[in-house]
Design an enzyme around this catalytic site. Structure first.
Site, PDB file in Angstrom:
ATOM      1  N   ASP A   1      -1.548  -4.729  21.662  1.00  0.00           N
ATOM      2  CA  ASP A   1      -2.956  -4.998  21.317  1.00  0.00           C
ATOM      3  C   ASP A   1      -3.830  -5.002  22.568  1.00  0.00           C
ATOM      4  OD1 ASP A   1      -1.831  -5.391  18.863  1.00  0.00           O
ATOM      5  OD2 ASP A   1      -2.801  -7.314  18.459  1.00  0.00           O
TER       6      ASP A   1
ATOM      7  N   ALA B   1      -7.124  -9.791  21.158  1.00  0.00           N
ATOM      8  CA  ALA B   1      -6.970  -9.012  22.395  1.00  0.00           C
ATOM      9  C   ALA B   1      -8.341  -8.599  22.929  1.00  0.00           C
ATOM     10  CB  ALA B   1      -6.115  -7.776  22.124  1.00  0.00           C
ATOM     11  N   ALA B   2      -9.258  -8.289  22.026  1.00  0.00           N
ATOM     12  CA  ALA B   2     -10.613  -7.893  22.459  1.00  0.00           C
ATOM     13  C   ALA B   2     -11.324  -9.083  23.103  1.00  0.00           C
ATOM     14  CB  ALA B   2     -11.409  -7.352  21.267  1.00  0.00           C
TER      15      ALA B   2
HETATM   16  C1  MEV Z   1      -0.198  -7.623  16.088  1.00  0.00           C
HETATM   17  O1  MEV Z   1      -1.385  -6.855  16.136  1.00  0.00           O
HETATM   18  C2  MEV Z   1       0.984  -6.739  16.329  1.00  0.00           C
HETATM   19  C3  MEV Z   1       2.336  -7.446  16.285  1.00  0.00           C
HETATM   20  O2  MEV Z   1       3.322  -6.419  16.422  1.00  0.00           O
HETATM   21  C4  MEV Z   1       2.499  -8.464  17.394  1.00  0.00           C
HETATM   22  C5  MEV Z   1       2.604  -7.838  18.758  1.00  0.00           C
HETATM   23  O3  MEV Z   1       2.893  -6.659  18.889  1.00  0.00           O
HETATM   24  O4  MEV Z   1       2.394  -8.581  19.721  1.00  0.00           O
HETATM   25  C6  MEV Z   1       2.569  -8.129  14.947  1.00  0.00           C
END
Ligand code: MEV
Length: 310
Positions: free
Chosen positions: A144, A102-103
């Site tokens: 994220d 995401a970053a």
């Molecule tokens: C990933 O950091 C978090 C998850 O819940 C996936 C999402 O929320 O998109 C596993």
């Protein structure tokens, strides 16, 4: 040359459950990825200078490729016609669980926004980052990229109808120390999320029982955070970890990290993010406890991140 940045994130409650429209609690962390754009020589050239756990770049290369394609599409960039060089750097140690993808998305979207003089606001940057996350990892909740773009300590709930997600700020009287520890194992979010879906579809009733328990954990966690009861928050993190074990996203390495954290006095400890590797978060209020817990991991050769939430 244009630049953009994106924060890393930590999920305190609700990873995986947020994919199914349940609420979660997360925070931006101080580590960042910085993307720099320059005119290239030929096609798309990526220079990846981010600190990362061994094997991260190889394991994530296809996912990153899809993310960049989505960003190029959004900004109508064709590197074959307009060669572009992207350099990724910053102090966020890339491993799964810390919001590194995401970053990447948020920082690159911001850099293109600057390069193309588009004046997109954070909401719009967040939309681009979500599109990149979607291309990279399938069915992201959006938690994220939201943390990566906005930072802060939030509750998050994905909108079932596809409209704006529900995001609320949590306020605490002062930031609370945590330790994040990397297992050194990189996982593909797409694969682990797909496995959880398979488990859900194999026994909807059992999955519902787990998510019902999770909702109770979440509601109690919001109350505990709002009243500053961090002992209770820690207990609830332990409980959340048990639920994540039940949906099959923990692993031996994470179990070891959780045990070391608890043995050294952490108030709560759980996997954070995708799981099956990636990071563990330990709740360690006060600098002294934070230092003690971080040191215990470092003595075992693990890489730690001393940061805070709130
Ligand atoms: C990933 O950091 C978090 C998850 O819940 C996936 C999402 O929320 O998109 C596993």
């Amino acid at each position: 040359m244009s630049k953009g940045e994106g924060f890393g994130k930590v999920i305190l409650f609700g990873e995986h459950f947020v994919v199914y429209y349940l609420p979660g609690i997360a925070s931006g962390i101080s580590g960042q990825t910085i993307a720099t754009l320059e005119d290239g020589q030929k096609g798309f050239e990526l220079v990846d200078n981010r600190p990362q756990v061994p094997g991260y770049g190889e394991k994530k290369s296809e996912e990153m490729k899809r993310q960049f394609e989505a960003i190029f599409n959004y900004f109508k960039i064709n590197p074959e016609e307009t060669p572009i060089k992207i350099t990724l750097a910053g102090d966020l140690l890339c491993s799964s669980g810390v919001g590194a993808s995401a970053a990447l998305a948020a920082s690159t979207a911001r850099a293109f926004n600057e390069k193309l003089n588009l004046n997109l606001n954070d909401e719009e940057i967040n939309k681009v980052a979500y599109l990149a996350e979607e291309a990279g990892s399938g069915t992201p909740s959006g938690i994220d990229n939201t943390c990566s773009v906005f930072g802060g300590f939030i509750t998050f709930e994905k909108n079932k109808e596809g409209g704006p997600n529900k995001i609320e700020k949590l306020s605490v009287s002062k930031p609370v120390e945590i330790v994040m520890v990397s297992t050194g194992i990189t996982q593909e979010t797409k694969v682990v999320v797909a496995d959880v879906l398979k488990l859900k579809e194999s026994d909807e009733e059992q999955f519902k029982a787990i998510t019902d328990e999770y909702i109770e954990v979440y509601n109690s966690a919001v109350k505990a955070i709002n009243s500053g009861d961090w002992k209770r928050v820690g207990e609830l993190m332990d409980k959340n970890h048990e639920l994540l074990q039940k949906i099959g996203v923990s692993c031996d390495e994470l179990e070891h990290l959780v045990k070391v954290a608890k043995d050294n006095g952490a108030w709560g400890a759980k996997l954070t993010g995708t799981g099956r590797g990636g990071y563990m978060i330990a709740l360690t209020p006060g600098k002294e406890l934070q230092e003690k817990v971080a040191k215990a991991f470092e003595d075992e050769g693990f890489t730690t991140l001393r940061t805070s939430v709130g």
